[in-house]
Structure formats: structure tokens, C-alpha cells
Design a protein around this motif. Structure first.
Motif, short mmCIF file in Angstrom:
data_model
loop_
_atom_site.label_atom_id
_atom_site.label_comp_id
_atom_site.label_asym_id
_atom_site.label_seq_id
_atom_site.Cartn_x
_atom_site.Cartn_y
_atom_site.Cartn_z
N SER A 69 0.88 -1.01 -0.06
CA SER A 69 0.04 -0.06 -0.09
C SER A 69 0.90 1.19 0.08
O SER A 69 2.11 1.29 0.20
N GLY A 70 0.24 2.32 -0.46
CA GLY A 70 1.06 3.64 -0.26
C GLY A 70 1.40 3.89 1.22
O GLY A 70 2.58 4.66 1.39
N ARG A 71 0.63 3.50 2.37
CA ARG A 71 1.01 3.95 3.46
C ARG A 71 2.15 3.18 3.98
O ARG A 71 2.92 3.67 4.71
N PRO A 98 5.86 12.16 -1.82
CA PRO A 98 6.88 11.22 -2.01
C PRO A 98 6.50 10.05 -2.58
O PRO A 98 7.27 9.46 -3.40
N VAL A 99 5.33 9.33 -2.32
CA VAL A 99 5.33 8.09 -2.81
C VAL A 99 4.47 8.39 -4.33
O VAL A 99 4.96 7.48 -5.04
N VAL A 100 3.53 9.37 -4.51
CA VAL A 100 3.22 9.50 -5.92
C VAL A 100 4.22 9.88 -7.15
O VAL A 100 4.56 9.51 -7.86
N LEU A 110 2.79 2.78 -8.88
CA LEU A 110 2.08 3.17 -7.66
C LEU A 110 1.75 1.90 -6.74
O LEU A 110 1.10 0.81 -7.52
N PRO A 111 2.02 2.01 -5.65
CA PRO A 111 1.53 0.88 -4.64
C PRO A 111 0.03 1.00 -4.70
O PRO A 111 -0.47 2.19 -4.84
N PRO A 112 -0.71 -0.24 -4.35
CA PRO A 112 -2.16 0.16 -4.37
C PRO A 112 -2.60 0.96 -3.12
O PRO A 112 -1.82 1.34 -1.94
N TYR A 113 -3.74 1.58 -3.27
CA TYR A 113 -4.26 2.85 -2.38
C TYR A 113 -3.61 4.08 -2.13
O TYR A 113 -3.43 4.66 -1.01
N SER A 114 -2.69 4.44 -3.27
CA SER A 114 -1.64 5.55 -3.19
C SER A 114 -2.61 6.71 -3.97
O SER A 114 -1.96 7.81 -3.65
#
Length: 123
Positions: A69-71, A98-100, A110-114
Motif C-alpha cells: 500500500s501507499g501507506r 513522495p510516494v506518488v 504506484l502501490p495500491p491505495y496510493s
């Protein structure tokens, strides 16, 4: 069964699948020129600090695969860069998150839920 020349396939920029936001879905060849081009599209002039984050993201992906996940990825980034200022510092480098933005520039999916708004800007 036809034989596909993987080198021709992966070097054909048109064959790279992207989501609606421009993030790569597969992992085609990536280099720092591609990262600089993607950063420019994002309005970011890459510094040594940006490169440290981008290389961390690529190494994290190489070692762990796609984050669940994005988290989870956000937490890994915050832990790795805590001494630099953690989350606030990361967002100063990547205002859209920073994730996106980091994943896009690093050429990673992208990870899921981002897509959660909490991964967006701190502005």
C-alpha cells in the motif's frame, strides 16, 4: 508460437503502459535521463536529495517488490529519511507526495491505495 524479441519490446517507448496519471505500470528500462525527463514534467529540478529518495525507492522495490500500500511505502520513506526531517522534508522535495511523485520519477508502479488524497500535497 511466435518468438518476441524482448529487447525490441522493452526499448519501444510506445509499449510502456501507464495509468491515467502517467505512472508506469510495468518496469521498462529506466535510467537517470528518463528520471530527469519525468521530474521536469512534474516541475521538479532534481537535486542530490531527490536522487537519494529516487534511488531508495528503486532499491526498496528491488528488494521487496511492490509495496502492499501507499501507506507502507510512505512509512518506509519516513523511517529511512527521518534524520533529514522525515515526512515534512520528503514533501518539500516532492510536493505532490513522495510516494506518488517519487514513484513516478523512479519509474515504479504506484502501490495500491496510493490515490488517497492524504498522499498529495502539503500545500
Amino acid at each position: 508460437m511466435s518468438h518476441v524479441d524482448i529487447n525490441k519490446f522493452i526499448h519501444n517507448a510506445e509499449s510502456v503502459s501507464r495509468d491515467p496519471d502517467g505512472h508506469m505500470l510495468e518496469l521498462p528500462p529506466w535510467d537517470e535521463r528518463e528520471a530527469a525527463r519525468l521530474a521536469q514534467e512534474e516541475g521538479i529540478a532534481l537535486t542530490a536529495d531527490h536522487w537519494n529518495v529516487v534511488h531508495f525507492l528503486r532499491e526498496h522495490y528491488r528488494r521487496n517488490g511492490r509495496a502492499p500500500s501507499g501507506r507502507v511505502l510512505s512509512a518506509a520513506l519516513e523511517e529511512a529519511f527521518n534524520d533529514y526531517g522525515g515526512r515534512r522534508w520528503l514533501y518539500s522535495l516532492f510536493p505532490r507526495g513522495p510516494v506518488v511523485q517519487g514513484s513516478r520519477i523512479a519509474g515504479l508502479p504506484l502501490p495500491p491505495y496510493s490515490a488517497d488524497a492524504s498522499f498529495g500535497s502539503v500545500e
